[in-house]
Write a protein that holds these residues in place. Structure first.
Motif: not given
Length: 372
Positions: A220-226, A235-242
């Motif tokens: 369980p996690h949140s999206r991360l908005y940059e 702001p754009r979601d960067h929760s999926v990121c290498d």
């Protein structure tokens, strides 16, 4: 004098941060055996899915305390000398006179003079630390780039030095901690993430703290908005990121409960020895990534806004996410908070970030959490 937790006031204060502009945030505050956990806002602005206090989160440079603890445990065992030159261990990465001048201690406390590699790995950030001269395009371009840590270290080593080894003030640089990760691997023959997991994370009994194995956050996690200072709107979601761009310097995933447990055990002398803990708390001046002067020890520093030396901890940011963990020197009062928006301040005509209501709301929450 003890100030017991006020759950209603904490609930209201965390809600105020959400109303000030953070999509979602969650926290755990402890006073002795008393525990408050709270959350406000949403984990996904598109669906309205709420955040919860048990969510996993990218904690950024809070990872550095874990790395420092792993190195100090090897110092205690006589396998690393704190004041030995890094060139003795990694001559191919920091060659020549520079490798002889920079010690392991200087890497941990950011006084090596080695530059930050990020502006070289992310070309649109070349203007750092002048925010107005940067742009967010590289964040998207490199969302799935698999960076080689040796190449990243090479960028930092090849860049113009930001100071002389051991000089003051030091300059905060992720290059230092990627080198420490390579040092762990050289000495132990084990991947740094695996060694830190075994010697620090498992030793502390942290059940929800892991290094990433791919671009996704498991559980369980949140999206991360940059927002990148208003240049990404919305702001754009960067929760999926290498996260190889940060590696063991800043890629850890954890929960607010695990972070509080870790710092509580650390200050109790149960992760490193009391003498190592004393070394961690011996500070000197360092210029932070946003250009502010701070005091910094060995992967640990006294926190701004608290009475001098009263609270210790570390903060961290990734693209879209921020974390702060603090604990009182006596180990009794502590706070860990995670937010799912980063760089919310816009830029003024002089190119500097402008104040934002989120800043004041977060400061009020921190004061209430720490002092009651």
């Amino acid at each position: 004098m003890r100030n017991p937790l006020d759950p209603a006031a904490l609930d209201a204060a965390i809600e105020d941060v959400h109303r000030a502009g953070v999509p979602g945030l969650f926290a755990e505050v402890r006073d002795g055996e008393e525990v408050w956990r709270g959350a406000a806002g949403v984990a996904d602005v598109a669906t309205g899915r709420p955040v919860t206090a048990d969510m996993r989160h990218r904690v950024g440079s809070v990872t550095k305390t874990f790395v420092a603890a792993a190195v100090l445990r090897l110092v205690e065992g006589g396998r690393i000398a704190l004041d030995a030159p890094i060139g003795r261990y990694l001559p191919e990465l920091v060659p020549g006179a520079r490798g002889e001048a920079i010690t392991v201690r200087m890497l941990i406390n950011h006084t090596s003079g080695l530059a930050e590699f990020l502006p070289y790995a992310y070309p649109s950030l070349k203007g750092m630390p002048v925010v107005a001269d940067t742009g967010p395009q590289s964040l998207e371009d490199h969302r799935f780039t698999r960076f080689d840590p040796v190449e990243l270290i090479g960028m930092g080593v090849a860049a113009p030095a930001v100071g002389t080894p051991g000089g003051a003030p030091g300059v905060y640089s992720n290059t230092n901690y990627l080198l420490l990760a390579r040092l762990l691997e050289e000495v132990t023959g084990t991947e740094a993430e695996r060694h830190i997991t075994r010697e620090v994370i498992e030793r502390a009994g942290l059940r929800d703290t892991t290094f990433p194995t791919g671009p996704h956050i498991e559980g369980p996690h949140s999206r991360l908005y940059e927002a990148w200072f208003g240049m990404i709107d919305p702001p754009r979601d960067h929760s999926v990121c290498d996260m190889s761009y940060a590696g063991p310097a800043a890629s850890l995933i954890s929960t607010v409960a695990d972070l509080n447990r870790f710092y509580r055990l650390l200050l109790a002398g149960e992760i490193v020895s009391p003498s190592s803990l004393a070394r961690m708390r011996r500070v000197g001046p360092v210029i932070s990534q946003d250009g502010r002067p701070i005091d910094y020890g060995l992967g640990l520093h006294p926190m701004e806004g608290a009475e001098p030396g009263a609270f210790w901890g570390h903060g961290g940011t990734v693209w879209g996410g921020g974390t702060l963990a603090m604990i009182r020197a006596d180990g009794e009062r502590q706070m860990a908070v995670a937010v799912n928006l980063q760089r919310w301040n816009r830029i003024d005509s002089s190119g500097r970030p402008t104040p934002h209501p989120v800043d004041d709301a977060l400061a009020r929450f921190h004061r209430l959490a720490l002092y009651g």
